[in-house]
Each structure stands twice: as structure tokens, then as C-alpha cells.
Design an enzyme around this catalytic site. Structure first.
Site, PDB file in Angstrom:
ATOM      1  N   GLN A 140      33.509  36.141  41.018  1.00 23.12           N
ATOM      2  CA  GLN A 140      34.867  36.655  41.238  1.00 23.12           C
ATOM      3  C   GLN A 140      35.810  35.573  41.767  1.00 23.12           C
ATOM      4  OE1 GLN A 140      33.445  40.587  43.402  1.00 23.12           O
ATOM      5  NE2 GLN A 140      35.598  40.725  42.874  1.00 23.12           N
ATOM      6  N   HIS A 141      37.105  35.855  41.625  1.00 20.08           N
ATOM      7  CA  HIS A 141      38.192  35.133  42.306  1.00 20.08           C
ATOM      8  C   HIS A 141      38.501  33.734  41.764  1.00 20.08           C
ATOM      9  CE1 HIS A 141      37.626  38.312  45.195  1.00 20.08           C
ATOM     10  NE2 HIS A 141      36.508  37.809  45.662  1.00 20.08           N
ATOM     11  N   ASP A 164      30.863  39.644  39.265  1.00 19.04           N
ATOM     12  CA  ASP A 164      29.419  39.728  39.479  1.00 19.04           C
ATOM     13  C   ASP A 164      29.024  40.889  40.381  1.00 19.04           C
ATOM     14  OD1 ASP A 164      30.586  38.497  41.677  1.00 19.04           O
ATOM     15  OD2 ASP A 164      29.301  36.726  41.624  1.00 19.04           O
TER      16      ASP A 164
END
Length: 505
Positions: free
Chosen positions: A79-80, A241
Site C-alpha cells: 500500500q501507499h 496487500d
């Protein structure tokens, strides 16, 4: 005889699983390690091409006969992350990752522009924490102006892999909620948060269209031929994830708590409504199943145990044996495992520390235990925030690399005073991506399907790996956890300023 492939593009490696839903078994698993570019300023980056090369390597090792049976692919991604792409689809710079803390100043700038962290929560459900995608944009504008000038698309890691597979750009709600820009209550982009990130640029024009979790598109002909796959393979929406691990551990209905012991540590649960905490005690994300996913994330989990193992020259696979003979509390050693800074609590500039050393307790077994305990206590601190808001759970579903340790499974059961279950499929995120691909393929081909029903049918628990709390250890850990919180309070004073939103419960 169709197979469904799950790809997990993580920080340390890319993993591929091929799942046969009729036989209810994974017929192949392949992995490829990844490098990490780490800077002293807290930057953590990877080249997007590394992910693609690793995916090619995994498919190359998948038996050609199995490749011809693939019906759909689901992609799980860390992520991110921020992958800057120009109009022609070229990647403009290394991708800044979830564990990148070099943008902490930009987090403060964005939140100040809207009136502070609490106002950010009001606008989008979350503050902008270190590692979130939003802060990476102003950082890039300042430090890589030539990249920012050519920026046409803002893609997350799993979005970029989908783009490579299909030639199309899109984003789904679960991963999108980790950018800091998505209002999780309405599932729309917050114009205020986008403007706070860059008031002079229409960032919404750079964001791909949002799609539902059961969406899918066909793989591109060129990539299908390159990988040896059928031309009618579908690529599912995919997700972050943690969202994929929720599917892979059966966490798609209320009452289940999943803990992932990976590079980062996470706790998350399913909700059928937005679960926003005005004090930002957890991340209020959307799920990749059409619901929501309140989540606690710590940035240092297996990072801690791996660093200690590397220091003493042994493998974490031997960690349980190294710990043999040690007891709860590590004979007085206390580790704050903040090697990457920390997100929960919000201490991006924090550093790891080891306290309580004397002439007799500084052994590799105690140090390894202290690392494992520190990572577990950090998750317990986040769990306390969930409990403080009235959320309760009957058991923990454990996944990630740390779940392979019997000692760690028992430690989690004792520290949290909850029974621990381990899903049969160890690669929760990759397996979840395969199940989401199965769901999306069923929808696309007109079959009635429900992700909760799919999870009930295909997610099993390995009873031999279960752990139950032991009363003596529960009591001992309760004392040592309070000691950890005292050290954490000192770290907040040292690396703060601490706020009510980040103080230990």
C-alpha cells in the site's frame, strides 16, 4: 480445470501462487526477492521495473501446462507507494514506498493546509501519516521538479502492475483509501485534501478511474503472449496487500481479526460500514470486497527479528531454537523496534532502542526475544485502541512470515489473551488475490458469486498450528507490556511531540 493466479508485490519479494478451486489446493508457488533503496533521510524506494522483472521470473518458472490453464490474475500490492507515470506510460522515478518516512514534513504541511489532523479525519476519515501516498506528491515537487513537471498519472504499486498487464489505468477503493485523499465515508475523492496537497494542480485529473472490487479487464495480447498465457485471461481489480490478506484469511465478515506479521505488522477487521476514529487510533480504510477495513499498522515487525538475526549471524528460520530457554520479558531487555520510524503511534522520526541491559542478560536469545516481544507489544498497543472503542474479537487469524514461528504464534496468543488460528495458506495476500480473481471471473462470466461464500469454501485453518493463551504467560506478559508502554511514553517525549491521538493506551 481453470487456475487462478495471485501475485503479491511486496517490499521484500514478489510471490506467485496458482490456485485450483476445484481441487482446492495451490498447485504452484514461486517467489523472487527484491532489493530496497534506503536513504539516511528515511527514504525507502524501489524501481517499478524490479517488480515487473520479478513477475516475469515467477511466470517463467510456472510450468507451461499450468500457464495454459490460467483464467484470471489478481494483484496484491504494498500500500501507499507512489509510481509517477508520464502520458506515454513511462515511469519517471523510483517508487517511494509505504515505509518511506522522508516525507513526514509534507504530511504536516498537508494537514495544516486543511486545519490540522482532526480536520483531515473529518474530510476523509484519516490523517496524513508518514508513508501515505499524499505526502509523496509535494516531496516530489520539491526534490524532483523535473519528474513532477511530466507527471500524468498517479499510480499505486498494484495499479502499475495492472497497467503493465492490461495497458489500462484504474484504481479500486481499498488501495485508494490508503492515499489519504479518498473520503472513505462516501468513497469519493476529497477535493479539499487534493487541494491541500497541491492547490495549483488538478490532481484529480491524474488519478485513474475508481472501479468496484469485483471488476476485471482482459490481459493485453502482448503480455499474454510473453508470459505464455491464454489471451482471454482476466485481470481482477486487485488491491492493497492488507486488503488481499483479509480475503486470504477469510476476514470478509464481521467478528474476525487478522494479524499480519510481515515487514510491517498489521491488525485489521471487516466492517459493513465506515469505521472512523476521530482520534485517528487506526486507519479507516475501505476493503477490496465492497466493505470497510479498520486497520492498525506498525512499520516494524519482522524487520526487528531479522535485524537481530543478521547481527548474530543466524537465520530467522532458526529463531525459535535460538530463543529456547528464554522467558517472557527477555530477562529485563526491552526493545522499541522503530528501525523504520513508526506509524502507530505516529513517530516517523523515531529510532529503535534496547534498554535494560546488564552483565548477564545480553545474550542473542534474549535479544531475539526482545525484538519479537517489541514488535508484538507495538501491535497490542494498536489493538488497545480498537478495544477502547468497543470492538471485540474472539480469535486472531495470523498470517505473514512471522506466523511460521511456533514461538511467535504462542506469544501472540499470550500477549493478546486470545486463541490464534493460522490459515492453511501461508501466503495470505497472494492467496487472497487469487480468490478475488476467482470472484471477479465468476462475475464476468455470469456466474452467481459472493466473496464471503468463496472465502468460507476455500479458506481453511491449520489446526496443528493453532495456539491458545497460557494463564501464567498471559499474566507475565501483562506486566512486561506495561513496562514497554513506559518506554514508549519516553520515546514519544523524545521523538514527539506526542498528541492525544498517538499516546499509548
Amino acid at each position: 480445470m481453470s487456475l487462478f493466479v495471485g501475485l503479491d508485490v511486496g517490499t521484500q519479494s514478489v510471490k506467485l501462487v496458482a490456485y485450483d478451486p476445484q481441487a482446492r489446493r495451490i498447485v504452484a508457488t514461486h517467489g523472487q526477492p527484491l532489493e530496497l533503496i534506503a536513504g539516511n533521510d528515511g527514504s525507502r524506494e524501489q524501481h517499478a521495473q524490479w517488480w515487473i522483472d520479478a513477475i516475469r521470473s515467477c511466470f517463467a518458472r510456472l510450468d507451461p501446462a499450468l500457464r495454459t490453464r490460467v483464467a484470471a490474475i489478481g494483484v496484491s500490492g504494498q500500500q501507499h507507494g507512489f509510481v509517477p507515470v508520464d502520458r506515454d506510460g513511462n515511469v519517471l522515478a523510483p517508487a517511494k514506498l509505504w515505509c518511506d518516512t522522508s516525507t513526514s514534513a509534507e504530511c504536516d504541511e498537508i494537514m495544516s493546509a486543511v486545519g490540522g489532523a482532526r480536520r483531515s479525519v473529518e474530510l476523509a476519515g484519516n490523517p496524513i501519516l508518514a508513508g501515505y501516498t499524499a505526502s509523496k506528491l509535494p516531496w516530489t515537487r520539491k526534490h524532483r521538479p523535473e519528474v513532477y513537471a511530466k507527471l500524468a498519472s498517479i499510480l499505486l504499486p498494484h495499479d502499475y502492475v495492472n497497467f503493465w498487464l492490461t495497458g489500462e489505468r484504474w484504481m479500486e477503493y481499498g488501495d485508494a483509501s490508503g492515499t489519504g485523499w479518498l473520503d472513505v465515508r462516501t468513497r469519493t475523492w476529497s477535493r479539499d485534501m487534493l487541494a491541500a496537497t497541491d492547490a495549483r494542480t488538478d490532481l484529480s485529473a491524474m488519478l485513474p478511474p475508481l472501479v468496484e472490487a469485483d471488476s476485471s479487464v482482459f490481459i493485453s495480447r502482448a503480455i499474454a503472449e510473453e508470459l505464455g498465457l491464454p489471451r482471454d485471461v482476466r485481470v481482477a481489480a486487485g488491491g492493497g496487500d492488507n486488503m488481499m490478506a483479509a480475503i486470504g484469511t477469510g476476514n470478509v465478515a464481521n467478528g474476525v481479526l487478522t494479524m499480519s506479521l510481515g515487514t510491517s505488522g498489521t491488525l485489521f477487521a471487516h466492517a459493513d460500514r465506515p469505521v472512523v476514529d476521530e482520534d485517528a487510533g487506526w486507519a479507516a480504510f475501505c476493503s477490496s470486497t465492497g466493505g470497510w477495513l479498520p486497520l492498525i499498522c506498525t512499520m516494524n515487525c519482522t524487520v526487528a527479528t531479522e535485524n537481530v538475526a543478521k547481527l548474530f549471524g543466524f537465520s530467522t528460520r532458526d529463531g525459535d531454537a535460538v530463543m529456547a530457554g528464554t522467558t517472557p520479558g527477555a530477562d529485563g531487555l526491552v526493545m522499541l523496534p522503530f528501525f523504520n520510524g513508526e506509524r502507530t503511534p505516529d513517530l516517523p522520526n523515531a529510532r529503535a532502542s534496547l534498554s535494560g541491559m546488564d552483565m548477564g542478560n545480553l545474550t542473542r536469545g534474549n535479544m531475539y526475544r526482545a525484538a519479537m516481544e517489541g514488535a508484538t507489544y507495538a501491535l497490542r498497543n494498536g489493538f488497545d485502541a480498537l478495544q477502547a472503542k468497543g470492538l471485540s474479537f474472539d480469535s486472531i487469524r495470523l498470517t505473514g512470515g512471522g506466523s511460521q514461528s511456533a514461538a511467535w504464534r504462542q506469544m501472540v496468543a499470550d500477549v493478546f489473551d486470545l486463541p490464534v488460528q493460522v490459515p492453511e495458506q501461508a501466503e495470505g495476500a497472494a492467496f487472497g488475490a487469487a480468490l478475488q480473481a476467482l470472484w471477479a471471473h465468476s462475475r464476468a462470466t455470469g456466474a452467481a458469486s459472493d466473496i464471503a461464500a468463496i472465502a468460507r469454501e476455500h479458506v481453511g485453518v491449520d489446526e496443528s498450528a493453532s495456539a491458545k493463551p497460557q494463564a501464567d504467560a498471559v499474566a507475565a506478559y501483562a506486566t512486561h507490556y506495561r513496562q514497554f508502554l513506559r518506554h514508549l511514553g519516553s520515546a514519544q517525549q523524545l521523538y514527539g511531540p506526542a498528541s492525544s491521538a498517538t499516546a499509548p493506551r
